[in-house]
Write a protein that holds these residues in place. Structure first.
Motif, mmCIF file in Angstrom:
data_model
loop_
_atom_site.group_PDB
_atom_site.id
_atom_site.type_symbol
_atom_site.label_atom_id
_atom_site.label_comp_id
_atom_site.label_asym_id
_atom_site.label_seq_id
_atom_site.Cartn_x
_atom_site.Cartn_y
_atom_site.Cartn_z
ATOM 1 N N LEU A 16 21.597 -29.493 -9.106
ATOM 2 C CA LEU A 16 21.158 -29.863 -10.460
ATOM 3 C C LEU A 16 19.665 -29.541 -10.614
ATOM 4 N N ALA A 20 18.229 -26.863 -13.226
ATOM 5 C CA ALA A 20 17.290 -27.364 -14.248
ATOM 6 C C ALA A 20 15.948 -26.659 -14.138
ATOM 7 N N TYR A 88 27.341 -29.098 -19.123
ATOM 8 C CA TYR A 88 27.144 -30.239 -18.219
ATOM 9 C C TYR A 88 26.305 -31.321 -18.914
ATOM 10 N N LEU A 92 27.410 -35.045 -19.862
ATOM 11 C CA LEU A 92 26.651 -36.215 -19.394
ATOM 12 C C LEU A 92 26.336 -37.148 -20.573
ATOM 13 N N ASN B 2 11.945 -37.992 -6.044
ATOM 14 C CA ASN B 2 13.390 -38.114 -6.126
ATOM 15 C C ASN B 2 13.872 -39.142 -5.127
ATOM 16 N N ASP B 6 20.063 -36.754 -0.622
ATOM 17 C CA ASP B 6 20.785 -35.495 -0.705
ATOM 18 C C ASP B 6 22.214 -35.650 -0.203
ATOM 19 N N ALA B 19 22.045 -38.764 -12.565
ATOM 20 C CA ALA B 19 22.059 -37.328 -12.844
ATOM 21 C C ALA B 19 21.249 -37.020 -14.103
ATOM 22 N N LEU B 22 17.606 -37.441 -13.282
ATOM 23 C CA LEU B 22 17.113 -36.346 -12.436
ATOM 24 C C LEU B 22 16.986 -35.046 -13.243
ATOM 25 N N LEU B 23 17.960 -34.804 -14.093
ATOM 26 C CA LEU B 23 17.938 -33.594 -14.931
ATOM 27 C C LEU B 23 16.703 -33.592 -15.832
ATOM 28 N N THR B 26 13.405 -33.283 -13.704
ATOM 29 C CA THR B 26 13.246 -31.932 -13.150
ATOM 30 C C THR B 26 12.880 -30.947 -14.253
ATOM 31 N N ARG B 29 9.244 -31.515 -15.354
ATOM 32 C CA ARG B 29 8.304 -31.107 -14.311
ATOM 33 C C ARG B 29 8.217 -29.584 -14.239
#
Lengths: 99, 210
Positions: A16, A20, A88, A92, B2, B6, B19, B22-23, B26, B29
């Motif tokens: 992911l 991203a 995706y 979500l 994070n 993993d 998720a 994090l998406l 990321t 950033r």
């Protein structure tokens, strides 16, 4: 909406992050393996494993360019990869909206 | 940082909320790291340009006839331009390390942008627009040319925010050129400051909502 509707190839923390990160580049731009590794903070071996899975699904494309004695590997998100990430993200949102 | 292990390996135990978080983290950033014009640098440049050119204006505003700023003041302005240019190039290089493609300027674009800086001075020197008494013109005419060329290059790239910045610089130069030699310094100081702050605000918005 069920959890399994999330693309299992992308629904992994490391992949992911890879997708991203590459999606933040303008379409058609590529990123060197070393910069991606630096941004994702993974060992080269780990990164290669995840990249290979994404490449097998045609979500990313990698190219090896030789520059003198050095060979540079670059990676880019494909159109299919962008579409998969968009799907995706939508899944979500739907899922979290239902929760 | 994070906090997701993993070992959430093949998705098992990777919560959708985690998720989504994090998406988003990321994405933001990465966009921040790839951005060649950092908002904080633009704000610093806005303050410095206002201070530097504003100070020049304060020293020349009561001159009659206009003789222009002292050589020492012009030296400070020149040093400011050089430092500003170096900082911009350094930050841009850092942002585009490892990136190839449209994010990088092509040699043709670099040539055009460099020529847009050099050509106005060469032409003005050729037609005799030189000397301290014409310093306002020497400041504003290059801004018009550089602003228009930059806007053109960015329009071809369909980067409309940067295109707007170029046009704003050109307008600043045009307005500055129309208010006389002394006033040109004040108009340029305010115009460039507003342009830089506007650009910083637009980039910040894009990074947060993009």
């Amino acid at each position: 909406m069920a959890d399994e509707e999330l693309d299992p190839l992308i629904h992994v923390p490391t992949r992911l992050k890879i997708v991203a990160t590459l999606a933040a580049l303008p379409e058609g731009d590529t990123l060197s393996f070393t910069r991606l590794q630096d941004m994702i903070r993974l060992t080269p071996g780990n990164l290669i494993i995840h990249l290979r899975k994404l490449e097998d699904a045609a979500y990313i494309a990698s190219t090896k360019v030789s520059s003198g004695n050095v060979s540079i590997t670059t990676v880019a998100l494909t159109e299919g990869g962008r579409t998969a990430l968009a799907a995706y993200t939508k899944a979500l949102r739907n899922l979290l909206g239902d929760l | 940082m994070n906090t997701i292990p993993d070992t959430a390996a093949e998705g098992g135990g990777f919560d959708p909320r985690q998720a989504a978080d994090l998406l988003e983290r990321t994405r933001r950033r990465a966009m921040r790291e790839f951005e060649p014009a950092q908002p904080w640098l633009l704000v610093i440049r806005a303050v410095l340009v206002l201070g530097t050119l504003g100070t020049v204006w304060l020293t020349v505003r009561r001159q009659d006839p206009y003789t222009g700023p002292k050589a020492s003041v012009l030296l400070v302005v020149a040093a400011f331009v050089v430092v500003n240019f170096c900082a911009t190039v350094a930050i841009r290089r850092r942002a585009t390390v490892g990136v190839s493609g449209r994010s990088r300027f092509t040699p043709v674009e670099i040539g055009l942008l460099a020529a847009s800086w050099i050509a106005p001075y060469a032409v003005m020197a050729g037609v005799g627009v030189t000397g301290d008494s014409r310093s306002g013109t020497l400041l504003t005419v290059p801004l018009i040319v550089v602003g228009l060329v930059f806007a053109g290059v960015m329009a071809v790239r369909a980067d409309w925010r940067a295109c707007g910045t170029g046009l704003a610089v050109a307008v600043t130069g045009a307005v500055g050129a129309s208010v006389g030699q002394a006033g040109a310094w004040a108009v340029t100081a305010v115009g460039l400051c507003v342009t830089l702050l506007g650009s910083a605000a637009a980039i910040t918005l894009r990074l947060h909502h993009g």
